[in-house]
Design a protein around this motif. Structure first.
Motif, PDB file in Angstrom:
ATOM      1  N   UNK A 170       0.848  -1.192   0.000  1.00  0.00           N
ATOM      2  CA  UNK A 170       0.000   0.000   0.000  1.00  0.00           C
ATOM      3  C   UNK A 170       0.882   1.239   0.000  1.00  0.00           C
ATOM      4  N   UNK A 171       0.885   1.941  -1.136  1.00  0.00           N
ATOM      5  CA  UNK A 171       1.738   3.103  -1.331  1.00  0.00           C
ATOM      6  C   UNK A 171       1.053   4.404  -0.933  1.00  0.00           C
ATOM      7  N   UNK A 172      -0.202   4.313  -0.557  1.00  0.00           N
ATOM      8  CA  UNK A 172      -0.934   5.508  -0.139  1.00  0.00           C
ATOM      9  C   UNK A 172      -2.192   5.063   0.599  1.00  0.00           C
ATOM     10  N   UNK A 173      -2.857   6.023   1.212  1.00  0.00           N
ATOM     11  CA  UNK A 173      -4.012   5.700   2.046  1.00  0.00           C
ATOM     12  C   UNK A 173      -5.132   5.051   1.223  1.00  0.00           C
ATOM     13  N   UNK A 212       1.969   7.098  11.120  1.00  0.00           N
ATOM     14  CA  UNK A 212       0.929   7.106  12.154  1.00  0.00           C
ATOM     15  C   UNK A 212      -0.459   7.144  11.526  1.00  0.00           C
ATOM     16  N   UNK A 213      -0.605   7.944  10.471  1.00  0.00           N
ATOM     17  CA  UNK A 213      -1.905   8.054   9.805  1.00  0.00           C
ATOM     18  C   UNK A 213      -2.288   6.749   9.112  1.00  0.00           C
ATOM     19  N   UNK A 214      -1.338   6.133   8.404  1.00  0.00           N
ATOM     20  CA  UNK A 214      -1.634   4.860   7.742  1.00  0.00           C
ATOM     21  C   UNK A 214      -2.069   3.816   8.763  1.00  0.00           C
ATOM     22  N   UNK A 215      -1.408   3.779   9.901  1.00  0.00           N
ATOM     23  CA  UNK A 215      -1.780   2.798  10.916  1.00  0.00           C
ATOM     24  C   UNK A 215      -3.166   3.096  11.485  1.00  0.00           C
ATOM     25  N   UNK A 216      -3.476   4.370  11.710  1.00  0.00           N
ATOM     26  CA  UNK A 216      -4.809   4.719  12.223  1.00  0.00           C
ATOM     27  C   UNK A 216      -5.905   4.256  11.271  1.00  0.00           C
ATOM     28  N   UNK A 217      -5.693   4.497   9.975  1.00  0.00           N
ATOM     29  CA  UNK A 217      -6.709   4.098   8.993  1.00  0.00           C
ATOM     30  C   UNK A 217      -6.790   2.578   8.894  1.00  0.00           C
ATOM     31  N   UNK A 218      -5.640   1.907   8.934  1.00  0.00           N
ATOM     32  CA  UNK A 218      -5.661   0.443   8.886  1.00  0.00           C
ATOM     33  C   UNK A 218      -6.365  -0.134  10.114  1.00  0.00           C
ATOM     34  N   UNK A 219      -6.120   0.469  11.278  1.00  0.00           N
ATOM     35  CA  UNK A 219      -6.826   0.027  12.487  1.00  0.00           C
ATOM     36  C   UNK A 219      -8.338   0.169  12.306  1.00  0.00           C
ATOM     37  N   UNK A 225      -7.505  -7.767  12.596  1.00  0.00           N
ATOM     38  CA  UNK A 225      -7.345  -8.790  11.562  1.00  0.00           C
ATOM     39  C   UNK A 225      -6.125  -8.589  10.679  1.00  0.00           C
ATOM     40  N   UNK A 226      -5.231  -7.678  11.047  1.00  0.00           N
ATOM     41  CA  UNK A 226      -4.094  -7.417  10.164  1.00  0.00           C
ATOM     42  C   UNK A 226      -2.812  -7.229  10.967  1.00  0.00           C
ATOM     43  N   UNK A 227      -1.697  -7.408  10.251  1.00  0.00           N
ATOM     44  CA  UNK A 227      -0.379  -7.032  10.760  1.00  0.00           C
ATOM     45  C   UNK A 227       0.236  -6.104   9.724  1.00  0.00           C
ATOM     46  N   UNK A 228       0.964  -5.091  10.191  1.00  0.00           N
ATOM     47  CA  UNK A 228       1.576  -4.179   9.233  1.00  0.00           C
ATOM     48  C   UNK A 228       3.093  -4.285   9.275  1.00  0.00           C
ATOM     49  N   UNK A 243      10.966   3.038  13.539  1.00  0.00           N
ATOM     50  CA  UNK A 243       9.708   3.540  14.100  1.00  0.00           C
ATOM     51  C   UNK A 243       8.647   2.445  14.051  1.00  0.00           C
ATOM     52  N   UNK A 244       8.579   1.720  12.919  1.00  0.00           N
ATOM     53  CA  UNK A 244       7.600   0.647  12.784  1.00  0.00           C
ATOM     54  C   UNK A 244       7.804  -0.422  13.850  1.00  0.00           C
ATOM     55  N   UNK A 245       9.052  -0.781  14.073  1.00  0.00           N
ATOM     56  CA  UNK A 245       9.346  -1.801  15.080  1.00  0.00           C
ATOM     57  C   UNK A 245       8.917  -1.335  16.463  1.00  0.00           C
ATOM     58  N   UNK A 246       9.157  -0.053  16.767  1.00  0.00           N
ATOM     59  CA  UNK A 246       8.763   0.487  18.071  1.00  0.00           C
ATOM     60  C   UNK A 246       7.248   0.534  18.228  1.00  0.00           C
ATOM     61  N   UNK A 247       6.516   0.621  17.108  1.00  0.00           N
ATOM     62  CA  UNK A 247       5.060   0.666  17.134  1.00  0.00           C
ATOM     63  C   UNK A 247       4.432  -0.726  17.159  1.00  0.00           C
ATOM     64  N   UNK A 248       5.252  -1.759  17.110  1.00  0.00           N
ATOM     65  CA  UNK A 248       4.724  -3.113  17.115  1.00  0.00           C
ATOM     66  C   UNK A 248       4.566  -3.729  15.744  1.00  0.00           C
ATOM     67  N   UNK A 249       5.056  -3.035  14.704  1.00  0.00           N
ATOM     68  CA  UNK A 249       4.938  -3.556  13.346  1.00  0.00           C
ATOM     69  C   UNK A 249       6.117  -4.411  12.945  1.00  0.00           C
TER      70      UNK A 249
END
Length: 308
Positions: A170-173, A212-219, A225-228, A243-249
């Protein structure tokens, strides 16, 4: 989650041989670099092929089959084959190798987009092959085509009929909403493995606030039901992965996404980048997943059910 999946994208179709002498081109080079990445801690190997004569991106199944069986014999990493190829290829060309190989996992770009590579020309003074400069120049007027009809065909042929799971790129929202559309149609089922892609000219920028925005929308769209996972182009690769690793991704590195290991310093192998991100995520308290742990997390069919 303590377990973190490290993906390594070994060669890709973006960088050209004139950008770095370390880009793997031949089947031997791709094999050895992929094995090194797996030994360094990559659970998933994201794979493209190249013409061994001049390093140009290739969709020819024979170029994939020159290294896929060797990798399967020599490591247990998940072998993830591109369905993206590059923007100059037709859908039929892009699907030829994965339809032949029937892998556990494929990548899938979730929409059409501009894919502008031409700024890289400024950094190259000597060209190894005559195809490289026009390839980059022509990207100023190039659209990577992956329409809803194309996506549905990939999901049907490789997913429903051959049991592959997907790395949804996913290259954009808007690509997240396209994935939700196909989930609602029943063509994809959880768990969804979503690769947020940052820093490609034509897609969303490599800014922490965009992550942060991509994760909010994915949530919002996918709940639990997903992992990023996160990949970022060029100099943004390691900072955004951290940053992704620190966020749990989860994270992706590799010479497909960046040819550097530090500012102004070329990475000499894919393993070098995997080692660097592995050290970082372990310091953050994350444990790199083994290939079999990745298979369990993502619901993969298993290496014994591939056609190579």
């Amino acid at each position: 989650m303590s377990k973190i999946i490290i993906t390594c994208a070994v060669t890709g179709s973006i960088h050209t041989p004139s950008m770095t002498p370390y880009l793997p081109v031949t089947a031997d080079e791709i094999t050895e670099q992929a094995l090194g990445a797996a030994e360094a801690g990559a659970a998933i190997l994201h794979l493209h092929a190249r013409d061994p004569q001049d390093g140009r991106p290739s969709a020819d199944p024979k170029h994939f089959m020159a290294f896929l069986p060797r990798l399967k014999q020599r490591c247990d990493a998940v072998l993830n084959i591109t369905t993206g190829g590059n923007a100059n290829m037709t859908l039929a060309e892009r699907l030829a190798a994965p339809l032949t190989a029937e892998p556990e996992m494929c990548s899938l770009n979730m929409g059409s987009m501009n894919f502008a590579l031409y700024p890289a020309i400024q950094r190259i003074t000597e060209w190894k092959h005559d195809w490289e400069k026009p390839f980059l120049e022509n990207s100023e007027d190039l659209v990577f085509k992956n329409t809803p009809r194309d996506i549905a065909q990939v999901l049907t042929l490789l997913g429903e009929e051959r049991g592959a799971r997907f790395e949804f790129e996913c290259y954009d929202v808007g690509h997240l909403y396209m994935l939700r559309h196909f989930a609602d149609r029943g063509l994809v089922k959880p768990p969804y493995f979503i690769q947020f892609v940052f820093g490609v000219l034509g897609g969303i920028g490599a800014d922490p606030e965009n992550l942060s925005h991509m994760k909010r929308i994915a949530d919002k769209l996918f709940g639990d039901d997903y992992a990023f996972s996160v990949l970022a182009a060029g100099r943004h690769q390691i900072p955004m992965a951290t940053i992704a690793a620190a966020m749990g991704g989860h994270v992706r590195v590799g010479l497909e996404d960046s040819v550097y290991i530090a500012k102004g310093q070329l990475a000499q192998s894919n393993a070098e980048q995997v080692t660097k991100i592995r050290e970082i995520v372990e310091r953050l308290g994350r444990d790199p997943a083994t290939p079999d742990e990745a298979r369990g997390l993502l619901g993969l069919k298993g290496a014994d059910r591939t056609a190579f």
